[in-house]
Design a protein around this motif. Structure first.
Motif, short mmCIF file in Angstrom:
data_model
loop_
_atom_site.label_atom_id
_atom_site.label_comp_id
_atom_site.label_asym_id
_atom_site.label_seq_id
_atom_site.Cartn_x
_atom_site.Cartn_y
_atom_site.Cartn_z
N HIS A 1 -0.33 -6.85 -4.29
CA HIS A 1 -0.74 -5.46 -4.48
C HIS A 1 -2.19 -5.40 -4.97
CE1 HIS A 1 3.69 -5.50 -4.87
NE2 HIS A 1 3.61 -4.37 -4.20
N PRO A 2 -3.12 -4.95 -4.12
CA PRO A 2 -4.54 -4.99 -4.50
C PRO A 2 -4.90 -4.06 -5.65
CG PRO A 2 -4.24 -3.78 -2.45
CD PRO A 2 -2.91 -4.39 -2.78
N GLN A 3 -4.11 -3.00 -5.85
CA GLN A 3 -4.45 -2.03 -6.89
C GLN A 3 -3.84 -2.38 -8.24
OE1 GLN A 3 -2.12 -1.98 -4.72
NE2 GLN A 3 -1.02 -0.03 -4.60
N GLN B 1 0.84 -1.19 0.00
CA GLN B 1 0.00 0.00 0.00
C GLN B 1 0.88 1.24 0.00
OE1 GLN B 1 -3.20 -0.08 -0.27
NE2 GLN B 1 -3.94 -2.04 0.51
N LYS C 1 2.06 2.79 -11.12
CA LYS C 1 1.00 1.98 -11.69
C LYS C 1 1.56 0.57 -11.89
CE LYS C 1 -1.85 5.51 -12.38
NZ LYS C 1 -3.15 5.65 -11.68
#
Length: 337
Positions: free
Chosen positions: A255-257, A235, A240
Motif C-alpha cells: 500500500h503506497p499511501q 489503491q 488510514k
C-alpha cells in the motif's frame, strides 16, 4: 528442527546438509524460514574448488539455487576467512527482517590448515521508533472511530508480545492476528477478536473492510491477511494505514499511501510500553462486540459421526497446559488452533 529451535528459543537455528539431495531437501525449510522471518544459517557441503564448472558429481550453483529465497549466500573459498564469513552470516540472519542465510563449504577447503583468530559476534542495537513516529500513531488513534490492529511477522519476543497486548488493552483496541501468528497475543485478552487469512470468519473480513484505521504491527498487510488485497485494496480504500516492519524493502507491504515505521518488534513494543490514552476511547463498545462475536464463532458445532474433530480439539483446549506446543503437518491445519 533448526526452524523449531529458532522459533522457540529466539536464537538462530543452524543445520548442515550435503550437496545434491541434501541441499534440495533443505529448500523447503529455507523457503518456510524466508516466508515466516525465521533466522537460520545453513551450511552446505560442496565439490572441491578445483572441480568447479566441470559437472562434477552433484555440482550445482549455490547462489542460483538459494539466492532468491534467502537473505544471503556465501561460499568460503579460503579457510582463514571462516570466522569472518560465519560471523557476518549470523548477524545478517538476525538483523532487520530475520531470515535464512546459506554458507557453502567446498570439500577440500575443510581440510586446509590455517592460523585464524576467532572473532566476536557482530552485535546490533535495538531499532526503536522516534518520537515523530509515535506521534503519528497517536494522531491516527485520535481521529479513529473503528480502528483495527493486526499482529504478524517474525522477530517477536515474549516481552514484546506482552507489551503490545497491554498497550492494546489500555486503549481497548481490537486485535487480530495474521496467518500462522496465533501466539502473538493471549486469546483470553479482551482485545483479541480472531484471526485473518485462511479459515477466517466473515466477522473478521467485515472488521477489516469497515475499519477506518488499520495498524499492522509486524504484518505488512499482505496477500493472505487481506484475501489477496480484496479486503484492503492496494489503491482506492478509505482507511488510514500504518505498518511497522523491520526493513524498508518488506516485499508484502504493497500500500503506497501507508505510513511505514521501520523498527523491530521488541523496539516498537518498548516504545508503546508507557503510552496511555489522553481521553476516553470511542471504540470500546465495538471492540467488545467483535470479541463476543469471535467467541461465538469459536464455539465448535456438533458435526456428528464417530469422530468429531471439533469435540476433540475442544477437549484438548480444556486439557492441555497453557505452554503446550502444537505442531501441524501443514500451515492450513493451524486453523484448528
Amino acid at each position: 528442527m533448526a526452524d523449531a529451535h529458532a522459533r522457540i528459543t529466539g536464537k538462530t537455528g543452524v543445520f548442515m546438509v550435503t550437496r545434491g539431495p541434501g541441499a534440495a531437501n533443505a529448500m523447503v525449510a529455507l523457503h518456510t524460514a524466508w516466508q515466516d522471518s525465521v533466522p537460520l544459517v545453513l551450511f552446505v557441503g560442496l565439490i572441491p574448488r578445483a572441480e568447479t564448472y566441470r559437472e562434477s558429481f552433484q555440482e550445482f550453483d549455490l547462489n542460483g539455487w538459494f539466492g532468491t529465497t534467502t537473505k544471503g549466500v556465501f561460499q568460503i573459498e579460503h579457510a582463514e576467512r571462516i570466522p569472518e564469513i560465519v560471523s557476518r552470516a549470523f548477524a545478517l540472519a538476525r538483523t532487520g527482517r530475520p531470515g535464512p542465510v546459506v554458507i557453502g563449504l567446498p570439500e577440500d577447503m575443510l581440510r586446509d590448515r590455517v592460523q585464524a583468530q576467532a572473532v566476536e559476534p557482530i552485535r546490533t542495537l535495538q531499532s526503536v521508533p522516534g518520537q515523530d513516529a509515535i506521534a503519528q500513531l497517536e494522531h491516527l488513534l485520535a481521529i479513529a472511530l473503528k480502528p483495527l490492529v493486526i499482529l504478524g511477522g517474525g522477530g517477536w519476543t515474549p516481552q514484546a508480545t506482552r507489551q503490545i497486548q497491554h498497550w492494546a488493552e489500555r486503549y481497548e483496541l481490537p486485535v487480530a492476528v495474521d496467518f500462522n501468528c496465533m501466539d502473538l497475543i493471549d486469546h483470553r485478552s479482551p482485545s483479541y477478536i480472531g484471526s485473518l487469512g485462511y479459515g477466517r470468519s466473515q466477522i473478521m473480513a467485515d472488521a477489516l473492510q469497515n475499519a477506518d484505521v488499520v495498524i499492522g504491527i509486524g504484518s505488512p498487510l499482505g496477500d493472505i491477511v487481506t484475501d489477496s488485497w480484496a479486503l484492503l485494496p492496494v489503491q482506492g480504500h478509505a482507511a488510514k494505514l500504518l505498518t511497522v516492519v523491520p526493513d524498508s524493502d518488506c516485499l508484502g507491504a504493497m500500500h503506497p499511501q501507508a505510513l511505514r515505521i521501520i523498527a523491530d518488534m521488541p523496539g516498537f513494543a518498548s516504545a508503546l510500553a508507557t503510552l496511555t490514552p489522553s481521553s476516553p476511547v470511542r471504540w470500546g463498545d465495538r471492540t467488545r462486540g467483535l470479541r463476543e462475536a469471535g467467541e461465538r464463532y469459536r464455539q465448535p458445532p456438533n458435526l456428528g459421526g464417530d469422530i468429531d474433530l471439533n469435540i476433540i480439539f475442544e477437549h484438548l483446549q480444556r486439557s492441555l497446559p497453557d505452554d503446550a506446543i502444537g505442531t501441524w503437518g501443514a500451515g492450513n491445519h493451524a486453523g484448528w488452533a
